[in-house]
Motif scaffolding. Sequence first.
Motif, PDB file in Angstrom:
ATOM      1  N   SER A   1       0.821  -1.212   0.000  1.00 33.24           N
ATOM      2  CA  SER A   1       0.000   0.000   0.000  1.00 33.24           C
ATOM      3  C   SER A   1       0.851   1.256   0.000  1.00 33.24           C
ATOM      4  O   SER A   1       1.985   1.264   0.479  1.00 33.24           O
TER       5      SER A   1
ATOM      6  N   GLU B   1      -2.468  -1.066  -3.047  1.00 36.18           N
ATOM      7  CA  GLU B   1      -3.605  -0.273  -2.596  1.00 36.18           C
ATOM      8  C   GLU B   1      -3.161   1.178  -2.408  1.00 36.18           C
ATOM      9  O   GLU B   1      -2.083   1.438  -1.873  1.00 36.18           O
TER      10      GLU B   1
ATOM     11  N   LYS C   1      -4.250   4.465  -0.389  1.00 38.83           N
ATOM     12  CA  LYS C   1      -5.079   4.732   0.771  1.00 38.83           C
ATOM     13  C   LYS C   1      -5.225   6.223   1.052  1.00 38.83           C
ATOM     14  O   LYS C   1      -4.358   7.026   0.671  1.00 38.83           O
TER      15      LYS C   1
ATOM     16  N   THR D   1      -8.641   2.189   2.025  1.00 34.85           N
ATOM     17  CA  THR D   1      -8.311   2.061   0.609  1.00 34.85           C
ATOM     18  C   THR D   1      -9.242   2.930  -0.224  1.00 34.85           C
ATOM     19  O   THR D   1     -10.448   2.989   0.022  1.00 34.85           O
TER      20      THR D   1
ATOM     21  N   TYR E   1     -12.175  -7.022  -3.304  1.00 32.89           N
ATOM     22  CA  TYR E   1     -12.090  -5.591  -2.983  1.00 32.89           C
ATOM     23  C   TYR E   1     -13.448  -4.909  -3.121  1.00 32.89           C
ATOM     24  O   TYR E   1     -13.818  -4.062  -2.304  1.00 32.89           O
TER      25      TYR E   1
END
Length: 334
Positions: A35, A156, A158, A165, A204
């Motif tokens: 991420s 991801e 964020k 996310t 997701y």
Amino acid sequence: MKRIVYYLLILVFPVASFMGCNTTSTSEEAGERLSLNFNENRTFKIAQFTDIHWKNDKVEECAGTTSIIRQVLEAEKPDLAVLTGDIVTGHPEAGWKAVTSIFVESGMKFAVVLGNHDDEAEWSRHQIFDFLETVPGFVGEKGPANVTGVGNYIIELKRPDTGYTSALLYFFDSNAYCEDKDISNYGWVEFDQIAWYREQSKHYTSENGDAAYPGLAFFHIPLPEYGIVAKDSARFGEFHEDVCSPKINTGLLAAFVEMKDVMGTFVGHDHVNNYIGMHKGVALAYGQSTGGYGDLPKGSRIIELFEGEHRFDTWVRTAEGTDLYYSYPAQTTE
């Protein structure tokens, strides 16, 4: 001296903490995810570098490539650099150390997908990623061991205030060549890779209350549908060589359409194409070749995402400046 400094950087800075980037870089198979964060101004900027074709014995070419990458990084100040294949086509150890050192010295986080030429020398695709995983700022991974290819993974993006996310970056290994030349010369994203993508996308979307996150996809070899876009009068950018896609269609674009998350795909492979166009609601874009053959100026495609929106802007940056501004989904150009 530079080599000593480089290895000191690798020893001192673990990938996950490089420049305090709030990056998770452990294996997805272990249940953890890669991420990065959107900026405080709610945007995330990517610089795509493609077809660098680095050969250490080509001193003048390497100097020019280094110069344009540094110019792009300095001018655009992206949040992430993405290298979309055919990166090192000479001696792999020396080449990968040289290319990655540009990003290390710039303090730039970077992700990689491989092209058809990257594993033609001494290093396999696995060995390339073994090296990359030691480099500060690298945010990719090999991906699931039971899926075809090396370098299928998701990053991801964020929200920095909540940690939730807000968008997804998909990376695929488009593989290299087809053994049966009666079927195709070039390889493709295979069925099990698409199944992996669909499973991840479904997860997701479910996690987000059945609303698909906005996403982008990066790989090297263009989809067959790029040939359709090339003939579209609404295509925006240069088209100077045939689309060298696989001669078989495994349905990756159909999967993107059905899953409703991927807004655009970004590839390389064909050095003198840099166009973008819409097909079935998905923007199909080439990067700007950073090295290799061709008369187009060397550079980078820039992509800017907007937090919480199914929208992005993109343009080309070269030493001459910026050009080919395009907005998705409006398809407006400047």
